[in-house]
Design a protein around this motif. Structure first.
Motif, PDB file in Angstrom:
ATOM      1  N   LEU A 119      38.827  77.818  45.016  1.00  0.00           N
ATOM      2  CA  LEU A 119      38.934  79.053  44.393  1.00  0.00           C
ATOM      3  C   LEU A 119      37.316  79.283  43.867  1.00  0.00           C
ATOM      4  CD1 LEU A 119      42.076  78.585  41.823  1.00  0.00           C
ATOM      5  CD2 LEU A 119      41.958  79.823  44.294  1.00  0.00           C
ATOM      6  N   CYS A 120      36.707  80.042  44.632  1.00  0.00           N
ATOM      7  CA  CYS A 120      35.295  80.318  44.443  1.00  0.00           C
ATOM      8  C   CYS A 120      34.967  81.693  43.749  1.00  0.00           C
ATOM      9  CB  CYS A 120      34.847  80.674  45.800  1.00  0.00           C
ATOM     10  SG  CYS A 120      35.165  79.552  47.239  1.00  0.00           S
ATOM     11  N   ASP A 126      33.820  88.065  41.192  1.00  0.00           N
ATOM     12  CA  ASP A 126      35.425  87.826  41.103  1.00  0.00           C
ATOM     13  C   ASP A 126      35.731  86.764  41.725  1.00  0.00           C
ATOM     14  OD1 ASP A 126      34.841  88.409  43.892  1.00  0.00           O
ATOM     15  OD2 ASP A 126      35.823  90.528  43.920  1.00  0.00           O
ATOM     16  N   VAL A 127      37.105  86.120  42.076  1.00  0.00           N
ATOM     17  CA  VAL A 127      37.170  85.151  42.656  1.00  0.00           C
ATOM     18  C   VAL A 127      37.999  85.398  43.860  1.00  0.00           C
ATOM     19  CG1 VAL A 127      39.141  82.903  42.130  1.00  0.00           C
ATOM     20  CG2 VAL A 127      37.974  84.395  40.039  1.00  0.00           C
ATOM     21  N   ILE A 128      37.400  84.455  44.892  1.00  0.00           N
ATOM     22  CA  ILE A 128      38.125  84.622  46.364  1.00  0.00           C
ATOM     23  C   ILE A 128      38.550  83.141  46.664  1.00  0.00           C
ATOM     24  CG2 ILE A 128      36.566  86.099  47.033  1.00  0.00           C
ATOM     25  CD1 ILE A 128      35.093  83.901  48.605  1.00  0.00           C
ATOM     26  N   PHE A 169      41.067  87.331  45.482  1.00  0.00           N
ATOM     27  CA  PHE A 169      42.372  86.679  44.894  1.00  0.00           C
ATOM     28  C   PHE A 169      42.488  86.971  43.351  1.00  0.00           C
ATOM     29  CE2 PHE A 169      44.086  82.736  42.953  1.00  0.00           C
ATOM     30  CZ  PHE A 169      45.293  82.776  43.724  1.00  0.00           C
ATOM     31  N   LEU A 170      41.456  87.173  42.655  1.00  0.00           N
ATOM     32  CA  LEU A 170      41.485  87.494  41.212  1.00  0.00           C
ATOM     33  C   LEU A 170      40.450  88.570  40.815  1.00  0.00           C
ATOM     34  CD1 LEU A 170      43.168  87.132  38.652  1.00  0.00           C
ATOM     35  CD2 LEU A 170      41.361  85.485  37.980  1.00  0.00           C
ATOM     36  N   LYS A 171      40.871  89.657  40.755  1.00  0.00           N
ATOM     37  CA  LYS A 171      39.829  91.102  40.416  1.00  0.00           C
ATOM     38  C   LYS A 171      39.485  90.808  38.848  1.00  0.00           C
ATOM     39  CE  LYS A 171      41.597  94.072  43.762  1.00  0.00           C
ATOM     40  NZ  LYS A 171      42.769  93.437  44.240  1.00  0.00           N
ATOM     41  N   PRO A 172      38.135  91.219  38.451  1.00  0.00           N
ATOM     42  CA  PRO A 172      37.567  91.241  37.063  1.00  0.00           C
ATOM     43  C   PRO A 172      38.880  92.281  36.536  1.00  0.00           C
ATOM     44  CG  PRO A 172      35.945  91.671  38.591  1.00  0.00           C
ATOM     45  CD  PRO A 172      37.028  91.522  39.513  1.00  0.00           C
ATOM     46  N   GLU A 173      39.142  91.968  35.152  1.00  0.00           N
ATOM     47  CA  GLU A 173      40.299  92.447  34.431  1.00  0.00           C
ATOM     48  C   GLU A 173      39.587  93.627  33.835  1.00  0.00           C
ATOM     49  OE1 GLU A 173      41.496  89.369  32.042  1.00  0.00           O
ATOM     50  OE2 GLU A 173      43.569  89.155  33.369  1.00  0.00           O
TER      51      GLU A 173
END
Length: 484
Positions: free
Chosen positions: A277-278, A308-310, A328-332
């Motif tokens: 999880l980068c 962000d997370v890739i 994988f996870l965008k900034p909220e």
């Protein structure tokens, strides 16, 4: 028989023989009784109306605030270890910004029994800011608190006094190794650096690989055109002292991007697969206007980049798989989530109950509200084989397995279903394991056995080359595993 009929028969015979020769020459993947999660195309030969889909985690709670005077808004490089029933957090404490590896930096510790409510114990090891009542486990030894990264050494036969290991250091010092018997009291285990000559200006991570049978260390290097991208290299060791010549990780066909932290770790349910999880870093993203920057009072040098997370994976060696190029996870929502060096993943993925796992993200860097937040996924649920409203099919490559029962982690809708056929390497159904005989799967299960009209024992096929054919509609398959 006329000439046309004879010609067609010859064509059919040729195609049949070619198919048999091709099938016999195909590589057979020996998956033993390992759990295989559908996170890459390793097992997949053909997809029809089915895709590999990356799944979305759902947000949980704020689990820790960097609110001690010696912690502060520049705290970071966090590691989470699940040690039996105890969750351990390690992180850099840094109340003011400055040069990496300064004497102001300390290494802090917190623990929890549920992964949500973390306590910062008064350890009394160091006097920090005039008090021994603090949670600091390493101080006054720059630059090692900058990026101190511990792990539990799972190498068989390791002495108890070396159960916990860590690496830390910068380009000026090189990387040093540390050991601990209790995870609290640490000392250097090397007289000099175990690795030097690289930047190391990130969170560098190591672990014992039970699959590769050696220690693996992933660390920051600069690569790509003109060495302008933050990237990752890897080295290995049998004894944690002598390390092989590092090699640059291969990104495959993915584009060059800045990877600030890699957080590579064996997936605890399938340790032959490494999950990374980068933190993907975007310099000069400039998501915030000057007015917005002033409104949240963030230091200017942390106002213009974003992250962000890739998701990357590896099956050992020097290749990262970027099956999914999107975030994988965008900034909220919230201006605070668009500042530099926020949205950095904590190193560690942990099971939290019978059906779910959690990972953690560092939020609001360089702001007084800096904290760690938990996110939750289904077990094995990073991604899945996904079929929509139209029926689809999945065909695996030839495999060999150990065991006698096939278990699935899956979910369907009320109208969805999954059916399974076991085939020989030529694609022919092996009786009685046909689609017609299969007892259709419906529901939402972490572990469910596959059955064919009362027959679930696949022991007669153990060690033999087979293929698996999945027929599915409005359904997800997260993983498969053969068991006895």
């Amino acid at each position: 028989m006329d000439k046309v009929s004879r010609f067609l028969m010859l064509v059919i015979l040729f195609v049949s023989q070619f198919k048999t020769i091709y099938s016999q020459n195909q590589e057979v993947l020996d998956i033993g009784n390992r759990r295989e999660i559908f996170i890459d195309y390793y097992l997949i030969e053909k997809l029809s109306n089915v895709s590999l889909k990356m799944n979305t985690p759902y947000p949980g709670e704020c689990v820790l605030k960097f609110d001690k005077p010696w912690e502060g808004k520049y705290s970071g490089y966090v590691t989470l270890i699940k040690d039996g029933e105890l969750f351990r957090l390690y992180y850099r404490g840094l109340p003011t910004s400055g040069k990496d590896g300064s004497n102001i930096e300390v290494t802090c510790y917190a623990e929890s029994t549920d992964g949500v409510n973390f306590v910062k114990p008064n350890l009394g090891i160091y006097n920090i800011m005039g008090t021994n009542d603090n949670n600091v486990i390493l101080a006054n030894d720059p630059p090692f608190s900058h990026n101190f990264a511990p792990f539990i050494d799972t190498k068989p036969g390791i002495p108890s006094k070396e159960k916990y290991k860590a690496i830390a250091g910068t380009s000026e010092s090189g990387l040093y190794s540390f050991v601990s018997e209790d995870g609290i009291h640490w000392h250097k285990s090397s007289n000099g650096p175990i690795l030097k000559g690289y930047e190391f200006d990130s969170q560098n991570v190591a672990f014992w690989s039970e699959v590769e049978n050696k220690y693996v260390l992933y660390f920051r290097t600069w690569n790509g055109p003109n060495n302008q991208f933050r990237w990752i290299s890897r080295t290995t060791s049998k004894d944690f002292i002598h390390w092989d010549s590092p090699i640059t990780m291969d990104k495959g066909d993915a584009p060059w991007e800045h990877i600030y932290t890699n957080q590579t770790i064996p997936y605890f349910r399938a340790p032959h697969i490494y999950i990374s999880l980068c933190a993907r870093f975007v310099p000069d993203c400039n998501a915030l206007s000057e007015e917005e920057i002033h409104s949240i009072n963030v230091e200017n040098k942390y106002a213009h980049d974003c992250s962000d997370v890739i998701l990357m994976t590896s099956r050992g060696g020097n290749l990262y798989n970027r099956t999914f190029l999107e975030a994988f996870l965008k900034p909220e929502i919230g201006l605070e989530n668009w500042v530099s060096r926020t949205n950095y993943p904590v190193r560690g993925i942990v099971q939290i109950n019978d059906s779910e796992m959690a990972f953690y993200i560092q939020k609001h860097y360089a702001l007084p509200t800096a904290h760690i937040k938990r996110y939750i996924l289904r077990l094995d649920g990073f991604s899945s084989l996904s079929a929509g409203s139209e029926e689809g099919h999945v065909y695996t490559k030839p495999i060999k397995f150990s065991g006698k029962n096939l278990y699935l982690n899956f979910a369907t809708s009320a109208v969805g279903y999954i059916q399974i056929e076991i085939q020989d390497i030529n694609g022919n159904s092996i009786p009685p394991f046909s689609l017609d005989n299969f007892i259709t799967l419906k529901g939402n299960r972490i572990e469910k056995i596959a059955e064919w009209k009362g027959v679930s024992d696949l022991g007669s096929l153990e060690g033999k080359p087979i293929k698996i054919h999945f027929k599915m509609k409005d359904a997800e398959i997260y993983s498969i595993k053969f068991n006895r």
